[in-house]
Design a protein around this motif. Structure first.
Motif, PDB file in Angstrom:
ATOM      1  N   UNK A  64       0.834  -1.204   0.000  1.00 40.39           N
ATOM      2  CA  UNK A  64       0.000   0.000   0.000  1.00 40.39           C
ATOM      3  C   UNK A  64       0.866   1.250   0.000  1.00 40.39           C
ATOM      4  N   UNK A  65       1.946   1.227   0.793  1.00 38.63           N
ATOM      5  CA  UNK A  65       2.860   2.362   0.812  1.00 38.63           C
ATOM      6  C   UNK A  65       3.511   2.578  -0.545  1.00 38.63           C
ATOM      7  N   UNK A  66       3.913   1.495  -1.194  1.00 36.42           N
ATOM      8  CA  UNK A  66       4.518   1.598  -2.519  1.00 36.42           C
ATOM      9  C   UNK A  66       3.523   2.130  -3.545  1.00 36.42           C
ATOM     10  N   UNK A  67       2.275   1.652  -3.455  1.00 36.43           N
ATOM     11  CA  UNK A  67       1.290   2.116  -4.432  1.00 36.43           C
ATOM     12  C   UNK A  67       0.948   3.591  -4.212  1.00 36.43           C
ATOM     13  N   UNK A  68       0.795   3.993  -2.952  1.00 30.77           N
ATOM     14  CA  UNK A  68       0.479   5.403  -2.676  1.00 30.77           C
ATOM     15  C   UNK A  68       1.624   6.298  -3.151  1.00 30.77           C
ATOM     16  N   UNK A  69       2.866   5.847  -2.966  1.00 27.65           N
ATOM     17  CA  UNK A  69       4.014   6.595  -3.494  1.00 27.65           C
ATOM     18  C   UNK A  69       3.941   6.698  -5.012  1.00 27.65           C
ATOM     19  N   UNK A  70       3.647   5.582  -5.675  1.00 27.65           N
ATOM     20  CA  UNK A  70       3.492   5.566  -7.132  1.00 27.65           C
ATOM     21  C   UNK A  70       2.361   6.481  -7.565  1.00 27.65           C
ATOM     22  N   UNK A  71       1.258   6.452  -6.827  1.00 27.52           N
ATOM     23  CA  UNK A  71       0.080   7.269  -7.149  1.00 27.52           C
ATOM     24  C   UNK A  71       0.425   8.748  -7.095  1.00 27.52           C
ATOM     25  N   UNK A  72       1.082   9.167  -6.002  1.00 23.53           N
ATOM     26  CA  UNK A  72       1.426  10.583  -5.839  1.00 23.53           C
ATOM     27  C   UNK A  72       2.465  11.010  -6.872  1.00 23.53           C
ATOM     28  N   UNK A  73       3.391  10.114  -7.183  1.00 15.39           N
ATOM     29  CA  UNK A  73       4.475  10.427  -8.098  1.00 15.39           C
ATOM     30  C   UNK A  73       3.965  10.871  -9.468  1.00 15.39           C
ATOM     31  N   UNK A  74       2.828  10.292  -9.897  1.00 14.33           N
ATOM     32  CA  UNK A  74       2.321  10.581 -11.240  1.00 14.33           C
ATOM     33  C   UNK A  74       1.010  11.375 -11.222  1.00 14.33           C
ATOM     34  N   UNK A  75       0.748  12.058 -10.117  1.00 12.62           N
ATOM     35  CA  UNK A  75      -0.439  12.913 -10.070  1.00 12.62           C
ATOM     36  C   UNK A  75      -0.360  14.048 -11.087  1.00 12.62           C
ATOM     37  N   UNK A  76       0.869  14.409 -11.486  1.00 13.55           N
ATOM     38  CA  UNK A  76       1.000  15.499 -12.450  1.00 13.55           C
ATOM     39  C   UNK A  76       0.349  15.157 -13.782  1.00 13.55           C
ATOM     40  N   UNK A  77       0.207  13.862 -14.080  1.00 12.29           N
ATOM     41  CA  UNK A  77      -0.449  13.467 -15.333  1.00 12.29           C
ATOM     42  C   UNK A  77      -1.909  13.914 -15.316  1.00 12.29           C
ATOM     43  N   UNK A  78      -2.628  13.585 -14.212  1.00 10.25           N
ATOM     44  CA  UNK A  78      -4.008  14.043 -14.094  1.00 10.25           C
ATOM     45  C   UNK A  78      -4.089  15.567 -14.067  1.00 10.25           C
ATOM     46  N   UNK A  79      -3.125  16.175 -13.360  1.00  7.02           N
ATOM     47  CA  UNK A  79      -3.139  17.628 -13.245  1.00  7.02           C
ATOM     48  C   UNK A  79      -2.943  18.287 -14.606  1.00  7.02           C
ATOM     49  N   UNK A  80      -2.097  17.701 -15.442  1.00  2.00           N
ATOM     50  CA  UNK A  80      -1.873  18.265 -16.771  1.00  2.00           C
ATOM     51  C   UNK A  80      -3.128  18.167 -17.634  1.00  2.00           C
ATOM     52  N   UNK A  81      -3.935  17.131 -17.413  1.00  2.00           N
ATOM     53  CA  UNK A  81      -5.214  17.016 -18.144  1.00  2.00           C
ATOM     54  C   UNK A  81      -6.184  18.098 -17.670  1.00  2.00           C
ATOM     55  N   UNK A  82      -6.239  18.308 -16.351  1.00  2.00           N
ATOM     56  CA  UNK A  82      -7.135  19.323 -15.790  1.00  2.00           C
ATOM     57  C   UNK A  82      -6.746  20.718 -16.281  1.00  2.00           C
ATOM     58  N   UNK A  83      -5.450  20.992 -16.316  1.00  2.00           N
ATOM     59  CA  UNK A  83      -4.973  22.307 -16.761  1.00  2.00           C
ATOM     60  C   UNK A  83      -5.128  22.503 -18.263  1.00  2.00           C
ATOM     61  N   UNK A  84      -5.287  21.407 -18.985  1.00  2.00           N
ATOM     62  CA  UNK A  84      -5.415  21.498 -20.428  1.00  2.00           C
ATOM     63  C   UNK A  84      -4.094  21.464 -21.174  1.00  2.00           C
ATOM     64  N   UNK A  85      -2.987  21.239 -20.461  1.00  2.00           N
ATOM     65  CA  UNK A  85      -1.695  21.150 -21.134  1.00  2.00           C
ATOM     66  C   UNK A  85      -1.495  19.783 -21.792  1.00  2.00           C
ATOM     67  N   UNK A  86      -2.307  18.825 -21.404  1.00  2.00           N
ATOM     68  CA  UNK A  86      -2.288  17.513 -22.040  1.00  2.00           C
ATOM     69  C   UNK A  86      -3.661  17.266 -22.645  1.00  2.00           C
TER      70      UNK A  86
END
Length: 298
Positions: A25-47
């Motif tokens: 669970x700790x490894x997955x949460x780390x992985x999840x947070x590490x790539x949150x910028x992907x979702x954020x880039x979709x929200x911002x419209x840069x992706x």
């Protein structure tokens, strides 16, 4: 001879299960947070947003929810209904599997050029696994065993686990054959190299995610051992599916920055990224036909 149903041994295995899930669970949460910028880039419209992004986001967030529910079932006992935890675990684990499988199935449809038989087969796989989930949710009963919310007689879900294993195996074969049927994939250049590598990577993901749970549910040593590799399998499949999606999306997003890429390779990247089918077999005709099909992969 080991008595796998010894209360002392089951308690020790239950403790090992809790520790394993906490680490993963700790490894997955780390992985999840590490790539949150992907979702954020979709929200911002840069992706660029595509409807397949919903599968990507759904897979990540449903896996996170399933992991958190598992932790609640291990760490919080006061005022928590174990049966509700069991149902919620099945629900989010199934949704995680559904979204991860959908990301793979989209690639399969594209590689097989939306062949009707392949589309029907993958649809049947999803329907069968949905039926298995509903059956499991109906028959599963939770109980508190010490500080752990256990699932009574998890072996009763063996048919469902074997069904999911068979489904994953069929998808694996379809993906590999779908890649190799294209001449460009056998030559392994550019985006085709990425797709070919994905196929080999999915063999490893499939082995790690699907084989251990099946082996232990067939052995049926005891409830903790039956459950030991189910959460790890879900996490491995989820990470594998979303990483493959990001890999293709990031490659397509590079555009002119990708380096020395010829016009044919640029056309492949653009077509796959935009909406979902491979370009027509221009390599066999010696011409490029842009815009006939659009991509749904990234």
């Amino acid at each position: 001879m080991i008595n796998w149903h010894s209360p002392t041994l089951e308690a020790a295995e239950g403790t090992a299960l809790v520790k394993l899930v906490h680490v993963l669970a700790g490894l997955y949460i780390w992985e999840f947070i590490l790539y949150l910028d992907y979702e954020y880039s979709i929200i911002r419209g840069t992706r660029k947003f595509t409807w397949t992004s919903l599968f990507y986001v759904g897979c990540r967030w449903c896996t996170l929810a399933a992991v958190i529910i598992q932790l609640v079932g291990f760490d919080i006992t006061d005022g928590i209904n174990c049966q509700v935890l069991v149902i919620m675990t099945f629900l989010f684990a199934y949704l995680s599997f559904l979204f991860a499988s959908s990301l793979v199935i989209l690639r399969i449809h594209v590689l097989w050029e939306h062949n009707r038989a392949v589309v029907a087969l993958t649809a049947a796989i999803l329907l069968i696994n949905t039926a298995s989930f509903l059956y499991n949710a109906a028959i599963s009963r939770g109980r508190w065993a010490g500080n752990i919310c256990q699932i009574n007689h998890l072996v009763d879900t063996k048919a469902s686990i074997l069904s999911e294993f068979s489904a994953d195996l069929v998808l694996l074969v379809l993906k590999l054959v779908g890649i190799l049927r294209w001449k460009e994939a056998r030559q392994k250049f550019g985006t085709w190299r990425l797709l070919y590598s994905e196929g080999l990577t999915w063999v490893v993901v499939f082995t790690l995610a699907s084989v251990p749970p099946v082996v232990f549910i067939i052995l049926n040593l005891n409830d903790p051992m039956n459950r030991m590799f189910i959460v790890p399998g879900m996490i491995v499949m989820s990470i594998g599916a979303v990483r493959m999606h990001r890999g293709l999306a990031d490659r397509a997003a590079l555009g002119p920055q990708a380096g020395a890429v010829d016009a044919k390779e640029r056309f492949i990247q653009t077509t796959i990224h935009t909406t979902g089918s491979l370009p027509p077999r221009y390599s066999e005709r010696g011409t490029h036909v842009a815009g006939d099909k659009v991509s749904q992969l990234a």
